[in-house]
Design a protein around this motif. Structure first.
Motif, mmCIF file in Angstrom:
data_model
loop_
_atom_site.group_PDB
_atom_site.id
_atom_site.type_symbol
_atom_site.label_atom_id
_atom_site.label_comp_id
_atom_site.label_asym_id
_atom_site.label_seq_id
_atom_site.Cartn_x
_atom_site.Cartn_y
_atom_site.Cartn_z
ATOM 1 N N VAL A 1 0.842 -1.199 0.000
ATOM 2 C CA VAL A 1 0.000 0.000 0.000
ATOM 3 C C VAL A 1 0.877 1.249 0.000
ATOM 4 C CG1 VAL A 1 -1.737 1.313 1.274
ATOM 5 C CG2 VAL A 1 -1.903 -1.184 1.162
ATOM 6 N N ALA A 2 1.942 1.225 0.808
ATOM 7 C CA ALA A 2 2.865 2.363 0.853
ATOM 8 C C ALA A 2 3.520 2.586 -0.507
ATOM 9 C CB ALA A 2 3.934 2.123 1.921
ATOM 10 N N THR A 3 3.739 1.510 -1.243
ATOM 11 C CA THR A 3 4.342 1.620 -2.574
ATOM 12 C C THR A 3 3.463 2.446 -3.505
ATOM 13 O OG1 THR A 3 5.486 -0.503 -2.350
ATOM 14 C CG2 THR A 3 5.135 0.320 -4.583
ATOM 15 N N ILE A 4 2.166 2.204 -3.449
ATOM 16 C CA ILE A 4 1.233 2.968 -4.291
ATOM 17 C C ILE A 4 1.344 4.458 -3.978
ATOM 18 C CG2 ILE A 4 -1.198 3.337 -4.860
ATOM 19 C CD1 ILE A 4 -1.691 0.391 -4.140
ATOM 20 N N LYS A 5 1.357 4.785 -2.679
ATOM 21 C CA LYS A 5 1.455 6.187 -2.261
ATOM 22 C C LYS A 5 2.798 6.790 -2.671
ATOM 23 C CE LYS A 5 -2.498 6.051 0.012
ATOM 24 N NZ LYS A 5 -3.692 6.825 -0.416
ATOM 25 N N ALA A 6 3.865 6.018 -2.506
ATOM 26 C CA ALA A 6 5.204 6.522 -2.822
ATOM 27 C C ALA A 6 5.348 6.824 -4.310
ATOM 28 C CB ALA A 6 6.259 5.506 -2.386
ATOM 29 N N VAL A 7 4.791 5.961 -5.149
ATOM 30 C CA VAL A 7 4.846 6.190 -6.598
ATOM 31 C C VAL A 7 4.071 7.457 -6.957
ATOM 32 C CG1 VAL A 7 4.114 5.300 -8.845
ATOM 33 C CG2 VAL A 7 5.213 3.775 -7.202
ATOM 34 N N GLU A 8 2.907 7.634 -6.345
ATOM 35 C CA GLU A 8 2.109 8.841 -6.604
ATOM 36 C C GLU A 8 2.877 10.094 -6.206
ATOM 37 O OE1 GLU A 8 -1.455 8.236 -4.388
ATOM 38 O OE2 GLU A 8 -2.316 6.798 -5.815
ATOM 39 N N MET A 9 3.528 10.062 -5.035
ATOM 40 C CA MET A 9 4.289 11.222 -4.564
ATOM 41 C C MET A 9 5.488 11.505 -5.458
ATOM 42 S SD MET A 9 4.271 10.585 -0.441
ATOM 43 C CE MET A 9 2.737 10.505 0.487
ATOM 44 N N ALA A 10 6.180 10.446 -5.875
ATOM 45 C CA ALA A 10 7.351 10.624 -6.737
ATOM 46 C C ALA A 10 6.945 11.223 -8.079
ATOM 47 C CB ALA A 10 8.054 9.282 -6.939
ATOM 48 N N LYS A 11 5.811 10.794 -8.597
ATOM 49 C CA LYS A 11 5.330 11.330 -9.874
ATOM 50 C C LYS A 11 4.965 12.805 -9.740
ATOM 51 C CE LYS A 11 1.958 10.499 -13.557
ATOM 52 N NZ LYS A 11 0.837 9.645 -14.022
ATOM 53 N N GLU A 12 4.290 13.153 -8.647
ATOM 54 C CA GLU A 12 3.887 14.545 -8.426
ATOM 55 C C GLU A 12 5.095 15.464 -8.272
ATOM 56 O OE1 GLU A 12 1.462 14.362 -4.985
ATOM 57 O OE2 GLU A 12 -0.278 13.470 -6.014
ATOM 58 N N ARG A 13 6.158 14.961 -7.624
ATOM 59 C CA ARG A 13 7.334 15.788 -7.342
ATOM 60 C C ARG A 13 8.408 15.693 -8.420
ATOM 61 N NH1 ARG A 13 8.353 15.913 -0.992
ATOM 62 N NH2 ARG A 13 6.229 15.671 -0.224
ATOM 63 N N GLY A 14 8.212 14.801 -9.384
ATOM 64 C CA GLY A 14 9.243 14.602 -10.395
ATOM 65 C C GLY A 14 10.502 14.016 -9.792
ATOM 66 N N ALA A 15 10.327 13.114 -8.820
ATOM 67 C CA ALA A 15 11.461 12.550 -8.088
ATOM 68 C C ALA A 15 11.701 11.094 -8.474
ATOM 69 C CB ALA A 15 11.211 12.643 -6.579
ATOM 70 N N THR A 16 12.914 10.636 -8.201
ATOM 71 C CA THR A 16 13.258 9.230 -8.392
ATOM 72 C C THR A 16 12.793 8.438 -7.176
ATOM 73 O OG1 THR A 16 15.197 9.729 -9.751
ATOM 74 C CG2 THR A 16 15.172 7.585 -8.651
ATOM 75 N N LEU A 17 12.299 7.236 -7.409
ATOM 76 C CA LEU A 17 11.876 6.372 -6.311
ATOM 77 C C LEU A 17 13.020 5.413 -5.981
ATOM 78 C CD1 LEU A 17 9.494 5.578 -4.451
ATOM 79 C CD2 LEU A 17 8.898 3.835 -6.146
ATOM 80 N N VAL A 18 13.595 5.576 -4.798
ATOM 81 C CA VAL A 18 14.663 4.685 -4.344
ATOM 82 C C VAL A 18 14.014 3.541 -3.569
ATOM 83 C CG1 VAL A 18 16.754 4.452 -2.960
ATOM 84 C CG2 VAL A 18 16.326 6.568 -4.221
ATOM 85 N N ILE A 19 14.087 2.340 -4.122
ATOM 86 C CA ILE A 19 13.436 1.170 -3.523
ATOM 87 C C ILE A 19 14.464 0.420 -2.685
ATOM 88 C CG2 ILE A 19 12.121 -0.927 -4.002
ATOM 89 C CD1 ILE A 19 11.616 0.322 -6.842
ATOM 90 N N LEU A 20 14.199 0.317 -1.402
ATOM 91 C CA LEU A 20 15.153 -0.307 -0.483
ATOM 92 C C LEU A 20 14.647 -1.652 0.018
ATOM 93 C CD1 LEU A 20 17.662 -0.306 1.391
ATOM 94 C CD2 LEU A 20 16.269 0.968 3.051
ATOM 95 N N LYS A 21 15.499 -2.660 -0.121
ATOM 96 C CA LYS A 21 15.220 -3.976 0.456
ATOM 97 C C LYS A 21 16.316 -4.286 1.465
ATOM 98 C CE LYS A 21 14.701 -8.894 -0.625
ATOM 99 N NZ LYS A 21 14.645 -9.918 -1.706
ATOM 100 N N VAL A 22 15.921 -4.566 2.693
ATOM 101 C CA VAL A 22 16.890 -4.858 3.752
ATOM 102 C C VAL A 22 16.845 -6.343 4.084
ATOM 103 C CG1 VAL A 22 17.635 -4.372 6.101
ATOM 104 C CG2 VAL A 22 16.647 -2.539 4.712
ATOM 105 N N VAL A 23 18.002 -6.979 4.012
ATOM 106 C CA VAL A 23 18.122 -8.393 4.365
ATOM 107 C C VAL A 23 18.717 -8.474 5.759
ATOM 108 C CG1 VAL A 23 19.144 -10.611 3.755
ATOM 109 C CG2 VAL A 23 18.482 -9.000 1.951
ATOM 110 N N GLU A 24 17.933 -8.986 6.692
ATOM 111 C CA GLU A 24 18.407 -9.103 8.070
ATOM 112 C C GLU A 24 19.265 -10.348 8.232
ATOM 113 O OE1 GLU A 24 15.598 -7.625 11.315
ATOM 114 O OE2 GLU A 24 14.221 -8.411 9.812
#
Length: 238
Positions: A16-39
Motif C-alpha cells: 500500500v505504501a508503494t502505491i502512495k510513494a509512486v504517486e508522490m514521486a510522480k507529483e514531485r518529479g522525483a526518483t523512487l529509491v526502492i530499499l530492500k533490507v536483508v536481516e
C-alpha cells in the motif's frame, strides 16, 4: 537528484505504501529509491512468528519487483538498493547516503503482532530519520486495492512476457544477426539465379557457388554458437 525512499519487505502494508510513494514521486518529479533490507542477525521465536504471519505478506510476491513495475507504469524513474543489517539502521543510512527528501513506509493499523513488529519499525524510523517520514496505515479498502494491483502488475501475462523479451539486448542482437543472414542468403540466391556463369568459376577445385554455399553454412554456425554463448552469459549475469 530529488528522490523518495521506499523501504519494502513485500508485506501488505508495504504494498500500500508503494502505491502512495509512486504517486508522490510522480507529483514531485522525483526518483523512487526502492530499499530492500536483508536481516542477518538471528531472530527470536516471536520475530519469526511476526514475519511469517503478522506481516501479512502475500505469498510469493516480491516487493521490489512490484514497486519497479508500478513505477514503470507511471514513468517514474527508480533505483534499487539492497542492504544487509538491522532494518531501521539500514533505512536511516540509506536515506542519508541517497539524500532522500522523504521516506515512505507502511505500518499496520491492526493490533497484536502486526502492531508490535511493523509499528516499532515505523516509530524508530520516525524518531531517527534525517528527513521527513510519511507512515502509511492502510485501510481495508486500500489493502484490497493493493492486492488487486499485485495481480495486475506483477503476474506475468503472455503479452507482458513478449514485451519483456523484445526489450532485451539479446533479442535485438538476435534480430540483427538474423537480418544479416537473411540478406546474405538472399544475395546468394539472387546471384546464383541471375549470374550463373559467375558461380561456375572454379575456386579451390570447386565451383564458386559451392564454395560460397559452404562458407555461408560455416558463418551461420559460427554466428549461432557465438550468439548462444553471449545469450547464456547475459542470462547468468542477470
Amino acid at each position: 537528484m530529488r528522490n523518495i525512499l521506499l523501504p519494502t519487505d513485500g508485506s501488505t502494508p508495504a504494498m500500500v505504501a508503494t502505491i502512495k510513494a509512486v504517486e508522490m514521486a510522480k507529483e514531485r518529479g522525483a526518483t523512487l529509491v526502492i530499499l530492500k533490507v536483508v536481516e542477518q542477525a538471528p531472530r527470536v521465536d516471536i520475530e519469526r512468528i511476526a514475519e511469517a504471519s503478522a506481516l501479512m505478506r502475500p505469498a510469493g510476491e516480491d516487493g521490489v519487483k512490484y514497486a519497479e513495475e508500478l513505477a514503470a507504469m507511471d514513468k517514474v524513474p527508480t533505483k534499487v538498493v539492497v542492504r544487509e543489517g538491522p532494518v531501521v539502521g539500514e533505512i536511516i543510512r540509506t536515506a542519508e547516503e541517497e539524500g532522500s527528501e522523504l521516506i515512505v513506509l507502511g505500518t499496520s493499523s491492526l493490533k497484536g503482532l502486526n502492531r508490535l513488529y511493523l509499528g516499532s519499525v515505523a516509530k524508530a524510523v520516525v524518531s531517527q530519520a534525517p528527513t521527513s517520514v510519511v507512515v502509511i496505515k492502510p485501510t481495508p479498502e486500500e489493502i484490497k486495492h493493493a492486492l488487486t494491483l499485485i495481480r495486475e502488475v506483477v503476474e506475468e501475462s503472455p503479452e507482458k512476457a513478449v514485451r519483456s523479451i523484445i526489450r532485451t539486448r539479446q533479442f535485438r542482437i538476435g534480430v540483427y544477426l538474423f537480418a544479416a543472414y537473411a540478406i546474405g542468403y538472399a544475395a546468394f540466391i539472387i546471384t546464383g539465379s541471375y549470374f550463373k556463369d559467375l558461380f561456375k568459376t572454379t575456386l579451390l577445385g570447386m565451383n564458386l557457388g559451392t564454395v560460397v554455399g559452404i562458407l555461408i553454412i560455416f558463418v551461420t554456425i559460427a554466428l549461432a554458437v557465438g550468439f548462444n554463448w553471449y545469450a547464456t552469459r547475459a542470462e547468468e549475469a542477470s
